[in-house]
Design a protein around this motif. Structure first.
Motif, short mmCIF file in Angstrom:
data_model
loop_
_atom_site.label_atom_id
_atom_site.label_comp_id
_atom_site.label_asym_id
_atom_site.label_seq_id
_atom_site.Cartn_x
_atom_site.Cartn_y
_atom_site.Cartn_z
N ALA A 77 0.83 -1.20 0.00
CA ALA A 77 0.00 0.00 0.00
C ALA A 77 0.87 1.26 0.00
N THR A 78 2.06 1.15 0.60
CA THR A 78 2.93 2.32 0.68
C THR A 78 3.30 2.85 -0.71
N THR A 152 -5.40 0.87 11.09
CA THR A 152 -4.91 -0.42 11.56
C THR A 152 -4.29 -0.34 12.96
N ASP A 172 -7.54 4.48 1.11
CA ASP A 172 -6.67 3.37 1.47
C ASP A 172 -7.52 2.42 2.30
N GLN A 195 -2.05 -8.12 2.33
CA GLN A 195 -1.67 -9.06 3.38
C GLN A 195 -2.60 -9.11 4.60
N LYS A 196 -3.83 -8.59 4.46
CA LYS A 196 -4.79 -8.67 5.56
C LYS A 196 -6.02 -9.44 5.09
#
Ligand code: PMP
Length: 360
Positions: A77-78, A152, A172, A195-196
């Motif tokens: 995401a970064t 998060t 996001d 990755q979640k």
């Protein structure tokens, strides 16, 4: 399954057991191809079927309108913190709501490319709430408005989207995509690291309204330009093949659960198991503001740092791992994404009751 822990990690995080088992069963010979997905040419018919199915399942699950493109992009995401301003820049200014650490990182990165206007910021409240905003606060000339739908680290989430008029809303959604129904048509662009709730690290999913693609300048580095992905079915170069395959398996699993609406209904129940206990306890305390509580990440504390540390240690011994809070909040954080089974939370709460009784 024996020897598997309840993993409360914020990400990479738990995957559904059946997804892991399917990946295991197909590891050496995927779909009769005689090879694993990791060894397949991304231009082969079996792989093209995998990526096409991943996209079509995501479209179905999120009811993505036809005038949106789905892009699979390497990097987390970064990387989208940079790609969003690079590609959406027209007037050279953007509005950001800073509701947490990642939102702040996104704004800082965007400031390299556009003038960033921080419309609202909950840093003074240590990000324990979504900051208040008003539709009048947004600049009608801004290229876009950026939000982080779920925070998060601090465990908060938006329950209503900002009204931004004709200015595209960018979100996001890394930590709550596919956890609740989202009206995609409210957004110009949605992105999420995988990755979640999507699968494994190495992949970001971007959902972009087609008209916004014309904004990207030709001079952008080829892999930083959304058009490169949009014009080549996300396969201008070799995509993160295995991560996309895992996403496909997770999307199939969500569909088997009854889709996003069914998963959401269960997520509400799952979060309530923990929040109800936290609210009834005079020992543990949830740190996020009640109205803004996340369904995915639940930070909480005991009365002291020493007891926090003791709790984390004992929890790990009981098979509740990665429950230590982020260093910016301290205490504990239970990340309970789609794949966390209800019994994982029930057992955690039973352990918390016992810990409370012994340490009060
Ligand atoms: N945004 C949010 C909301 C996140 O939770 C994270 C990572 N946990 C990121 C961005 C950064 O993602 P990545 O590590 O994939 O770059």
């Amino acid at each position: 399954m024996e020897n598997r822990v309840y993993n409360f990690s914020a990400g990479p995080s738990m995957l559904p057991l059946s997804v892991l088992q399917k990946a295991q069963a197909e590891l050496l010979n995927c779909n009769g191809s005689g090879s694993s997905v990791m060894e397949m040419s991304h231009r082969s018919a079996p792989y093209e079927a995998i990526i096409a199915e991943a996209e079509s399942l995501l479209r179905e699950l999120m009811q993505i309108p036809d005038n949106y493109k789905v892009l699979f992009i390497q990097g987390g995401a970064t990387q989208q913190f940079s790609m969003v301003p690079m590609n959406l820049k027209v007037n050279g200014k953007a509005d950001y709501i800073v509701s947490g650490n990642f939102a702040n990182n996104a704004a800082k990165e965007a400031a390299k490319f556009v003038d960033v206007n921080i419309v609202a910021n909950s840093k003074p409240q240590n990000y324990a709430e979504i900051p208040a905003f008003d539709s009048k606060d947004f600049d009608p000339e801004a290229d876009y408005v950026h939000i982080t739908s779920n925070n998060t680290i601090f465990g908060t989430r938006y329950t209503q989207w900002p009204e931004t008029g004709n200015v595209p809303l960018v979100a996001d959604m890394s930590s709550n995509i596919l956890s609740e129904p989202m009206d995609v048509s409210r957004f110009g662009l949605i992105y999420a690291g995988a990755q979640k709730n999507i699968g494994i690290a190495g992949l970001a999913v971007v959902i972009i309204r087609e008209d916004l693609l014309s904004r990207s300048c030709d001079k952008l580095p080829v892999l930083m330009n959304y058009n490169t992905y949009a014009n080549n079915d996300s396969m201008y170069n070799t995509p993160p093949c295995f991560a996309i395959y895992m996403a496909k398996l997770v999307f199939e699993w969500i569909k088997e659960q009854g889709g996003v609406a069914a998963v959401y209904e269960n997520n509400v129940k799952k979060a309530a198991i923990l929040y109800d206990y936290l609210d009834s306890s005079s020992f543990f305390k949830a740190t996020a503001k009640k109205e803004d509580r996340s369904l995915m990440n639940i930070p909480f504390v005991t009365p002291s740092k020493e007891l926090d540390a003791q709790f984390v240690k004992e929890a790990a011994q009981q098979g509740f791992v990665n429950i230590k809070g982020h260093r910016l909040v301290g205490g504990m954080r239970a990340s309970i994404y789609n794949a966390m089974p209800n019994e994982g939370i029930e057992k955690l709460v039973a352990f918390m009751r016992d810990f409370e009784a012994r340490n009060k």
